[in-house]
Design an enzyme around this catalytic site. Structure first.
Site, short mmCIF file in Angstrom:
data_model
loop_
_atom_site.label_atom_id
_atom_site.label_comp_id
_atom_site.label_asym_id
_atom_site.label_seq_id
_atom_site.Cartn_x
_atom_site.Cartn_y
_atom_site.Cartn_z
N GLY A 44 17.02 24.68 57.10
CA GLY A 44 17.60 23.76 56.14
C GLY A 44 17.58 24.31 54.74
N GLY B 38 16.64 24.25 50.52
CA GLY B 38 15.47 24.00 49.69
C GLY B 38 15.38 22.58 49.18
N PRO B 39 16.48 22.03 48.61
CA PRO B 39 16.41 20.67 48.06
C PRO B 39 16.10 19.60 49.11
CG PRO B 39 18.28 21.84 47.14
CD PRO B 39 17.74 22.71 48.23
N VAL C 42 14.81 20.30 52.93
CA VAL C 42 13.66 20.64 53.76
C VAL C 42 12.50 21.18 52.92
CG1 VAL C 42 12.83 22.13 55.63
CG2 VAL C 42 15.07 21.03 55.80
N GLY C 43 12.80 22.06 51.98
CA GLY C 43 11.75 22.62 51.14
C GLY C 43 11.01 21.56 50.34
N GLU D 210 4.92 33.01 44.69
CA GLU D 210 5.33 34.38 44.38
C GLU D 210 6.75 34.26 43.84
OE1 GLU D 210 6.23 38.76 46.35
OE2 GLU D 210 5.87 37.03 47.65
N CYS E 290 12.01 42.32 44.83
CA CYS E 290 11.26 41.97 43.63
C CYS E 290 10.57 43.20 43.04
CB CYS E 290 10.23 40.88 43.93
SG CYS E 290 9.04 41.34 45.20
#
Length: 297
Positions: A182, A184-185, A187-188, A226, A260
């Site tokens: 799903g 982020g907005p 499920v996260g 992170e 990163c």
């Protein structure tokens, strides 16, 4: 449904069902129920599962590499040499840690330090190193006796499906590990805010990390973040400038620059700026775009 797009061809290569807050609640409820039994298992039993996970990943190395190339565009050579071996190495390191008596307790001065599982861990991972990020969160948490609910990036969900198969094939019981696809907005945020989640581990943007931290604070969860950054490559006066700049450009192009740890800021002495720029431009010009599924790319 969420469409998964191959970034090289811009073709839809498959779909996954978009999870809901209700799916998160179901997964977390199962994780809560499974936690006492899993936490009570012996270190030897969990060690056996960790070893089986490493073996399972190794057995499916080619499939994992090609899946990552298709869904997030990393060159197949880099996937085969880095994106798969690194996670296997992480799991082998966890084997060593478990074998070394990590959970036996440690006396420090007049104190006895005991290491115990936290509870239900929510893991939210990015797309650029999908397998490595998932393994680095999920496997240590399981090895410590926690139960885990994973939300992978919706841009690279099929690698998560393969990891889920490996975990269950290694003997991780139902409910101990769950996967919810799903956004982020949806499920996260549901995971970060869920009152029965004890810890959330998130890797992604600084903006999203602030949101995760704020939601988790409402229930005083343990939080590990992170977040985004720009890695500086500092070339000093006495360095071999040509060699340093070439190596720096190579690091900036690593994994298509989607890392990163990519050296994306080159800092050189001011009086050698023009020389560094010339070397960097020449080095970058040697990188030709190509089909990441080909070993020649």
């Amino acid at each position: 449904m969420i469409e998964v797009v191959n970034p090289t061809t811009e073709e839809v290569v498959g779909t996954v069902r978009a999870g809901t807050a209700g799916d998160v609640d179901t997964a977390v409820t199962r994780a809560v129920a499974a936690f006492p039994g899993w936490a009570a298992t012996s270190v030897a039993d969990r060690l056996a599962v960790v070893r089986a996970v490493a073996d399972g990943l190794a057995a499916r190395a080619d499939e994992l590499a090609s899946t990552m190339t298709a869904e997030m565009g990393t060159p197949i050579t880099f996937a085969s040499k880095v994106q798969v071996p690194n996670p296997i190495g992480i799991v082998r390191g966890i084997e060593t840690t478990l074998s070394s008596g990590y959970f036996d307790g440690e006396e420090i001065g007049n104190s006895l330090v005991l290491r115990e599982p936290v509870g239900v861990v929510a893991a939210i991972t990015p797309w650029n190193f999908p397998l490595q990020q998932m393994v680095a969160k999920v496997v240590p948490a399981l090895a410590a006796g926690n139960t885990v609910v994973l939300k992978p990036s919706e841009l690279a969900p099929f690698t998560a499906d393969l990891l889920s198969e490996v975990l269950h094939g290694a003997g991780v019981p139902e409910g101990v590990f769950s996967l919810v696809h799903g956004t982020g907005p949806v499920v996260g945020e549901a995971l970060a805010a869920h009152p029965m989640v004890d810890m959330v581990s998130f890797t992604g943007s600084t903006r999203a990390g602030r949101r995760v931290s704020a939601l988790a604070a409402e229930t005083v969860k343990r939080v590990t973040l992170e977040l985004g950054g720009k890695s500086a490559n500092v070339v000093l006066d006495d360095a071999d400038l040509t060699r340093a700049v070439k190596i720096g450009v190579a690091n900036a192009f690593m994994n298509n620059g989607q890392a990163c740890s990519a050296w994306t800021r080159l800092l050189v002495p001011a009086d050698r700026h023009d020389e560094a720029l010339e070397v960097a431009a020449a080095a970058a010009a040697k990188y030709e775009p190509g089909d990441p599924a080909l070993t020649t790319t």
